[in-house]
Design a protein around this motif. Structure first.
Motif, PDB file in Angstrom:
ATOM      1  N   ALA A  27      24.658  -7.827 -18.512  1.00 40.35           N
ATOM      2  CA  ALA A  27      23.644  -6.853 -18.940  1.00 40.35           C
ATOM      3  C   ALA A  27      23.184  -6.041 -17.731  1.00 40.35           C
ATOM      4  O   ALA A  27      23.071  -4.812 -17.774  1.00 40.35           O
ATOM      5  N   ALA A  28      22.963  -6.705 -16.572  1.00 44.26           N
ATOM      6  CA  ALA A  28      22.489  -6.026 -15.376  1.00 44.26           C
ATOM      7  C   ALA A  28      23.557  -5.065 -14.845  1.00 44.26           C
ATOM      8  O   ALA A  28      23.256  -3.966 -14.387  1.00 44.26           O
ATOM      9  N   LYS A  33      25.355   0.553 -13.749  1.00 40.06           N
ATOM     10  CA  LYS A  33      26.276   1.673 -13.951  1.00 40.06           C
ATOM     11  C   LYS A  33      25.523   2.896 -14.478  1.00 40.06           C
ATOM     12  O   LYS A  33      25.734   4.026 -14.018  1.00 40.06           O
ATOM     13  N   GLU A  34      24.631   2.630 -15.429  1.00 38.07           N
ATOM     14  CA  GLU A  34      23.836   3.728 -15.993  1.00 38.07           C
ATOM     15  C   GLU A  34      22.981   4.376 -14.906  1.00 38.07           C
ATOM     16  O   GLU A  34      22.871   5.604 -14.811  1.00 38.07           O
ATOM     17  N   GLN A  35      22.389   3.529 -14.069  1.00 39.05           N
ATOM     18  CA  GLN A  35      21.514   4.048 -13.009  1.00 39.05           C
ATOM     19  C   GLN A  35      22.299   4.897 -12.003  1.00 39.05           C
ATOM     20  O   GLN A  35      21.799   5.882 -11.467  1.00 39.05           O
ATOM     21  N   LEU A  37      24.939   6.768 -12.700  1.00 39.42           N
ATOM     22  CA  LEU A  37      25.154   8.080 -13.331  1.00 39.42           C
ATOM     23  C   LEU A  37      23.880   8.915 -13.232  1.00 39.42           C
ATOM     24  O   LEU A  37      23.916  10.109 -12.925  1.00 39.42           O
ATOM     25  N   ALA A  38      22.745   8.239 -13.486  1.00 36.96           N
ATOM     26  CA  ALA A  38      21.453   8.936 -13.443  1.00 36.96           C
ATOM     27  C   ALA A  38      21.195   9.493 -12.048  1.00 36.96           C
ATOM     28  O   ALA A  38      20.672  10.597 -11.879  1.00 36.96           O
ATOM     29  N   LEU A  39      21.611   8.731 -11.017  1.00 37.78           N
ATOM     30  CA  LEU A  39      21.406   9.139  -9.632  1.00 37.78           C
ATOM     31  C   LEU A  39      22.209  10.404  -9.324  1.00 37.78           C
ATOM     32  O   LEU A  39      21.717  11.354  -8.704  1.00 37.78           O
ATOM     33  N   GLN A  40      23.460  10.377  -9.837  1.00 37.91           N
ATOM     34  CA  GLN A  40      24.330  11.539  -9.671  1.00 37.91           C
ATOM     35  C   GLN A  40      23.652  12.782 -10.266  1.00 37.91           C
ATOM     36  O   GLN A  40      23.585  13.842  -9.647  1.00 37.91           O
ATOM     37  N   GLU A  41      23.144  12.600 -11.465  1.00 35.24           N
ATOM     38  CA  GLU A  41      22.489  13.677 -12.187  1.00 35.24           C
ATOM     39  C   GLU A  41      21.263  14.162 -11.409  1.00 35.24           C
ATOM     40  O   GLU A  41      21.007  15.356 -11.266  1.00 35.24           O
ATOM     41  N   GLN A  42      20.540  13.145 -10.873  1.00 31.03           N
ATOM     42  CA  GLN A  42      19.308  13.501 -10.141  1.00 31.03           C
ATOM     43  C   GLN A  42      19.621  14.374  -8.918  1.00 31.03           C
ATOM     44  O   GLN A  42      18.923  15.340  -8.633  1.00 31.03           O
ATOM     45  N   SER A  43      20.680  14.033  -8.204  1.00 33.60           N
ATOM     46  CA  SER A  43      21.009  14.847  -7.021  1.00 33.60           C
ATOM     47  C   SER A  43      21.408  16.266  -7.425  1.00 33.60           C
ATOM     48  O   SER A  43      21.063  17.240  -6.757  1.00 33.60           O
ATOM     49  N   TRP A 145      20.238   0.738  -7.313  1.00 39.30           N
ATOM     50  CA  TRP A 145      20.110  -0.721  -7.267  1.00 39.30           C
ATOM     51  C   TRP A 145      18.648  -1.137  -7.451  1.00 39.30           C
ATOM     52  O   TRP A 145      18.339  -2.055  -8.207  1.00 39.30           O
ATOM     53  N   GLU A 146      17.743  -0.397  -6.765  1.00 39.98           N
ATOM     54  CA  GLU A 146      16.324  -0.730  -6.866  1.00 39.98           C
ATOM     55  C   GLU A 146      15.797  -0.524  -8.283  1.00 39.98           C
ATOM     56  O   GLU A 146      14.956  -1.264  -8.759  1.00 39.98           O
ATOM     57  N   ARG A 147      16.344   0.481  -8.977  1.00 38.08           N
ATOM     58  CA  ARG A 147      15.885   0.704 -10.350  1.00 38.08           C
ATOM     59  C   ARG A 147      16.444  -0.347 -11.314  1.00 38.08           C
ATOM     60  O   ARG A 147      15.906  -0.564 -12.386  1.00 38.08           O
ATOM     61  N   THR A 148      17.559  -0.968 -10.914  1.00 39.48           N
ATOM     62  CA  THR A 148      18.159  -1.991 -11.787  1.00 39.48           C
ATOM     63  C   THR A 148      17.400  -3.305 -11.703  1.00 39.48           C
ATOM     64  O   THR A 148      17.322  -4.058 -12.668  1.00 39.48           O
TER      65      THR A 148
END
Ligand code: ATP
Ligand code: MG
Length: 476
Positions: A27-28, A33-35, A37-43, A145-148
């Motif tokens: 689950a983690a 993995k989702e986080q 992708l989100a990071l990529q989007e954020q940059s 990683w920190e958001r996970t």
């Protein structure tokens, strides 16, 4: 706590632990993995916002440098504005080593790379509308990683709670199973130690165990019955050997008495009155002789040749023989002759058994009201009379409307010399001789109470197959 129980519990707990750990881990991993992708989007989005701000300030260098500083990018993040035609860095923030290696062509696809300063970053970029400038934003991967981690922690706590609950459930489930199986085991141990009393039934957790317990109880009951039967049969067999031995020994002196009586009866020089006494001696010796003959049938001295015989013929024979007697005594005779198979027997022996059943039944109804005197002779084929195996048998039975057998007498019916008839009326040998005959054919003889309280005496014999041979007997 039994050892089996502890082992099962340990194994169960270990399996569950592995299962829960795997669930938490996978689950983690998905969340991570989702986080990413989100990071990529954020940059990418951050780069675009800087782009918008720079265009609004007409790409004034100072304004760009100012906007770069105000961007929400962590200290280990990287921001750079590149001049597209020359490929040089116009303005930047963050680690110089990371910035110096930024190449325009490299940034056309989403990039995640390990930079010169040892930090892995996700990069996003945006062009100015004139296409001359490119803004690049790199965010460190540790942010994902920190958001996970909070998700990780929450999952672990949840899983831990479920784990404890499952272990408690497993404990109770196993405890019930182990206790029930232990009870069945105790039952088996008791039986193997020779204790054949019916054990008390315990509630069982599943229908399979319930079924198993029932089967064991049935088994114990059956074994007990068989044991009783064996004891009874052994006693009868022992009596049989003794009785036929005695009968044989008594036969010789008895024949001498008869012979000498006949010699004396032939004499004419004896005083009157003596002849009457001699006649008495003659009759009584003859009666003793017939008893002895009956007795010696317990163990058949000369084996006779059996041959196929239809029970229909037996019914016809005995009905014809007793017809007059039955009519005289107002006994209604009902015949239900349904057997189709034959048996392999010496007909005179089986006739003796049937005749004894019928005469006993007639006698039992002497005290019944004439309107209620009814005798039923039945025959039928039986698949398997509760024996092991599935060999076919044929059944013959005589039911009467008499008073039946007193419960206390049931066990003695087939013992030699058991009779309730007045002295002189019965020898008590009829049923015991019948028993020996039926037994010698591998059959079964017995008594049952009829629905109206009268007696049913029956025997069952192995049916013969059309080839004329008796089927192989199996089991007991
Ligand atoms: N149909 C019946 N109804 C009630 N009791 C019966 C019946 N048949 C047999 N019995 C009981 O079983 C006893 C034993 O029967 P069995 O045929 O062995 O001997 P018997 O009839 O008394 O003597 P015998 O047959 O030698 O003349 C009888 O005395 C009687 O008590
Ligand atoms: Mg009799």
């Amino acid at each position: 706590v039994p050892r089996a129980f502890r082992t099962q519990l340990t194994v169960g707990a270990a399996c569950l632990l592995a299962l829960f750990l795997a669930a938490v881990f996978f689950a983690a991993r998905e969340t991570f993995k989702e986080q990413l992708l989100a990071l990529q989007e954020q940059s990418r989005v951050t780069a675009q916002s800087l782009m918008a701000a720079a265009e609004a300030g007409h790409l004034d260098r100072e304004k760009i440098a100012d906007a770069i500083l105000r961007l929400p990018v962590p200290a280990d993040g990287v921001v750079a504005v590149l001049d597209v035609p020359t490929g040089t860095v116009v303005a930047s923030r963050g680690d110089a080593a990371a910035v110096s290696t930024l190449r325009i062509e490299e940034l056309n696809a989403p990039v995640s790379r390990l930079d010169g300063d040892g930090v892995r970053r996700s990069y996003g970029s945006a062009f100015t509308t004139d296409g001359l400038c490119r803004v690049v934003v790199g965010l460190p991967r540790r942010m994902a990683w920190e958001r996970t981690q909070p998700v990780y922690r929450r999952n672990a706590i949840n899983a831990g709670a479920w784990y404890v609950l499952s272990i408690v459930a497993l404990y109770f489930f196993l405890a019930r199973w182990v206790r029930s199986v232990g009870q069945l085991e105790a039952m088996a141990v008791r039986v193997s130690a020779g204790d054949l009393r019916t054990p008390p039934s315990q509630p069982m957790p599943t229908s399979e165990l319930e079924q198993m317990q029932q089967t064991m109880v049935d088994m114990i009951t059956r074994v007990r019955e068989l044991q009783l039967q064996v004891v009874r049969q052994e006693r009868l067999a022992a009596i049989g050997v003794l009785v036929s031995g005695v009968a044989h020994e008594i036969n010789n002196p008895l024949q001498s008495i008869l012979g000498f009586t006949e010699v004396l009866e032939a004499r004419t020089d004896l005083p009157p009155g003596v002849h009457a006494d001699l006649a008495m001696i003659h009759t009584e010796s003859a009666r003793a002789g017939s008893i002895i003959r009956n007795l010696s049938r317990f163990t058949r001295q000369q084996p006779l040749d059996p041959s196929p015989y239809k029970l229909t013929d037996l019914v016809a024979w005995v009905a014809e023989l007793r017809q007059r007697r039955l009519a005289e005594e107002d006994i209604e005779l009902v015949i239900e002759d349904r057997a189709t198979s034959s048996v392999n027997v010496v007909s005179s022996e089986i006739q003796q058994v049937a005749l004894n059943f019928v005469i006993n039944a007639e006698y039992a109804m002497l005290n019944a009201a004439p309107a209620e005197r009814r005798m039923t002779i039945r025959t039928r084929d039986v698949a398997s009379a509760g024996r092991l195996g599935s060999s076919a048998f044929v059944r013959f039975e005589v039911e009467d409307s008499g008073a039946g057998v007193r419960p206390g007498d049931e066990a003695k019916l087939f013992q030699p010399f058991f009779t309730t008839k007045p002295v002189g009326d019965g020898t008590g040998l009829g049923l015991s001789v019948s028993y020996g005959i039926i037994q010698s054919y591998g059959g079964e003889i017995g008594y049952a109470q009829s629905a109206t309280g009268g007696a049913i005496f029956y025997f069952e014999l192995p049916a013969i197959s059309p080839s004329g041979r008796a089927p192989l007997r199996q089991g007991f």
